[in-house]
Design a protein around this motif. Structure first.
Motif, PDB file in Angstrom:
ATOM      1  N   MET A  16       0.823  -1.208   0.000  1.00  0.00           N
ATOM      2  CA  MET A  16       0.000   0.000   0.000  1.00  0.00           C
ATOM      3  C   MET A  16       0.858   1.259   0.000  1.00  0.00           C
ATOM      4  SD  MET A  16      -3.041  -1.240   2.601  1.00  0.00           S
ATOM      5  CE  MET A  16      -4.033   0.236   2.385  1.00  0.00           C
ATOM      6  N   ARG A  17       1.981   1.240   0.742  1.00  0.00           N
ATOM      7  CA  ARG A  17       2.878   2.398   0.748  1.00  0.00           C
ATOM      8  C   ARG A  17       3.529   2.581  -0.622  1.00  0.00           C
ATOM      9  NH1 ARG A  17       4.299   0.346   5.877  1.00  0.00           N
ATOM     10  NH2 ARG A  17       6.188  -0.597   4.993  1.00  0.00           N
ATOM     11  N   LEU A  18       3.993   1.481  -1.212  1.00  0.00           N
ATOM     12  CA  LEU A  18       4.597   1.560  -2.541  1.00  0.00           C
ATOM     13  C   LEU A  18       3.581   2.042  -3.568  1.00  0.00           C
ATOM     14  CD1 LEU A  18       6.568  -1.819  -2.526  1.00  0.00           C
ATOM     15  CD2 LEU A  18       7.578   0.461  -2.414  1.00  0.00           C
ATOM     16  N   ALA A  19       2.358   1.549  -3.441  1.00  0.00           N
ATOM     17  CA  ALA A  19       1.319   1.881  -4.412  1.00  0.00           C
ATOM     18  C   ALA A  19       0.992   3.363  -4.406  1.00  0.00           C
ATOM     19  CB  ALA A  19       0.065   1.059  -4.141  1.00  0.00           C
ATOM     20  N   ILE A  20       1.078   4.015  -3.231  1.00  0.00           N
ATOM     21  CA  ILE A  20       0.789   5.448  -3.160  1.00  0.00           C
ATOM     22  C   ILE A  20       1.750   6.224  -4.060  1.00  0.00           C
ATOM     23  CG2 ILE A  20       0.868   7.469  -1.646  1.00  0.00           C
ATOM     24  CD1 ILE A  20      -0.160   5.651   0.609  1.00  0.00           C
ATOM     25  N   THR A  21       3.056   5.906  -3.954  1.00  0.00           N
ATOM     26  CA  THR A  21       4.049   6.590  -4.781  1.00  0.00           C
ATOM     27  C   THR A  21       3.879   6.234  -6.249  1.00  0.00           C
ATOM     28  OG1 THR A  21       5.620   6.616  -2.952  1.00  0.00           O
ATOM     29  CG2 THR A  21       6.525   6.930  -5.171  1.00  0.00           C
ATOM     30  N   LEU A  22       3.619   4.970  -6.549  1.00  0.00           N
ATOM     31  CA  LEU A  22       3.441   4.546  -7.936  1.00  0.00           C
ATOM     32  C   LEU A  22       2.201   5.202  -8.556  1.00  0.00           C
ATOM     33  CD1 LEU A  22       4.374   0.762  -7.564  1.00  0.00           C
ATOM     34  CD2 LEU A  22       5.692   2.524  -8.748  1.00  0.00           C
ATOM     35  N   GLU A  23       1.161   5.394  -7.754  1.00  0.00           N
ATOM     36  CA  GLU A  23      -0.025   6.115  -8.234  1.00  0.00           C
ATOM     37  C   GLU A  23       0.312   7.560  -8.567  1.00  0.00           C
ATOM     38  OE1 GLU A  23      -4.135   5.424  -6.530  1.00  0.00           O
ATOM     39  OE2 GLU A  23      -2.871   4.648  -4.904  1.00  0.00           O
ATOM     40  N   GLU A  24       1.088   8.198  -7.693  1.00  0.00           N
ATOM     41  CA  GLU A  24       1.440   9.600  -7.899  1.00  0.00           C
ATOM     42  C   GLU A  24       2.179   9.814  -9.209  1.00  0.00           C
ATOM     43  OE1 GLU A  24       3.674  10.536  -4.432  1.00  0.00           O
ATOM     44  OE2 GLU A  24       1.898  10.863  -3.154  1.00  0.00           O
TER      45      GLU A  24
END
Length: 240
Positions: free
Chosen positions: A51-59
């Motif tokens: 979930m933490r990685l996904a936040i940056t990848l979404e950005e």
């Protein structure tokens, strides 16, 4: 007084970047959206890390989080794929492979693809011998019983190829021309996509079965290396 110089520490990768790439690589062909639980199972990463990685990848446009909490690949990956396709020159990988085959065997080497009911010579490097089959890049040849045509016919359908169980490389003598022998094996692109038939041809008086057996290992090795360069996975059969 001499001050000792500390050796530089070896360069190391960034663990978080590696985990992010592992997350992106978990998506498979045919996926629409993948749940958090499935991503955890595929990557071995715990859900909070994902979930933490996904936040940056979404950005940055690499992932899209759907209302139900599942994830889908983002458009930035499509853009990078387009850039890669435009910058990737197949010829830059194929021609050195053909030159290596000619240097090792003394015979002509080609990469063929199927074009309708015929086969197209896409790339070619000629034998240094005066006695050789004169084929140019762009020439069409028949889909006959030659080794090259057999590879094209068999491996254009992955299911058929797996069921065929052919021994590779395939060798034929006199199939297209009574004076010409050929040996061929498949080359693959991304995943298991079929890229074409890598072949060696020569006169039957010189490229006989014994000569072909000596060249078989080199042909398979070059085909495997070319497949890796094209982003594929080589699927060799037993040498025949």
């Amino acid at each position: 007084m001499t001050i000792p110089i500390r050796p530089k520490a070896p360069m190391e990768g960034v663990a978080s970047v590696g985990r992010a790439l592992t997350l992106l690589s978990a998506f498979r062909k045919g996926d629409d959206a993948v749940t958090l639980a499935e991503l955890a199972a595929r990557t071995g990463l715990v859900k909070p890390t994902i979930m933490r990685l996904a936040i940056t990848l979404e950005e940055h446009g690499y992932l899209i989080r759907l209302p139900d909490g599942a994830y889908r690949l983002g458009a930035e990956l499509f853009r990078l794929g387009s850039v890669y396709q435009q910058s990737f020159r197949v010829e830059a990988h194929v021609m050195p492979a053909l030159e290596r085959l000619v240097a090792a065997t003394g015979e002509s080497a080609s990469l063929y693809v199927r074009s309708g009911t015929q086969r197209l010579c896409l790339f070619r490097v000629d034998s240094p011998h005066a006695l050789r089959l004169h084929v140019r890049q762009g020439d069409m040849r028949p889909m006959d019983e030659s080794a090259t045509a057999q590879v094209l016919h068999t491996f254009e359908n992955p299911a058929t190829a797996r069921a065929a169980g052919l021994a590779l490389p395939i060798y034929t003598s006199g199939a297209t021309d009574p004076h010409i022998a050929s040996m061929a094996t498949p080359v693959f692109g991304p995943g298991e996509s079929f890229a074409g038939a890598l072949s060696i041809t020569g006169p039957v008086t010189r490229f006989n079965r014994e000569a072909a057996e000596r060249a078989a290992g080199t042909l398979l090795q070059v085909a495997a290396e070319l497949t890796r360069a094209l982003g594929g996975v080589f699927l060799p059969g037993p040498a025949g």
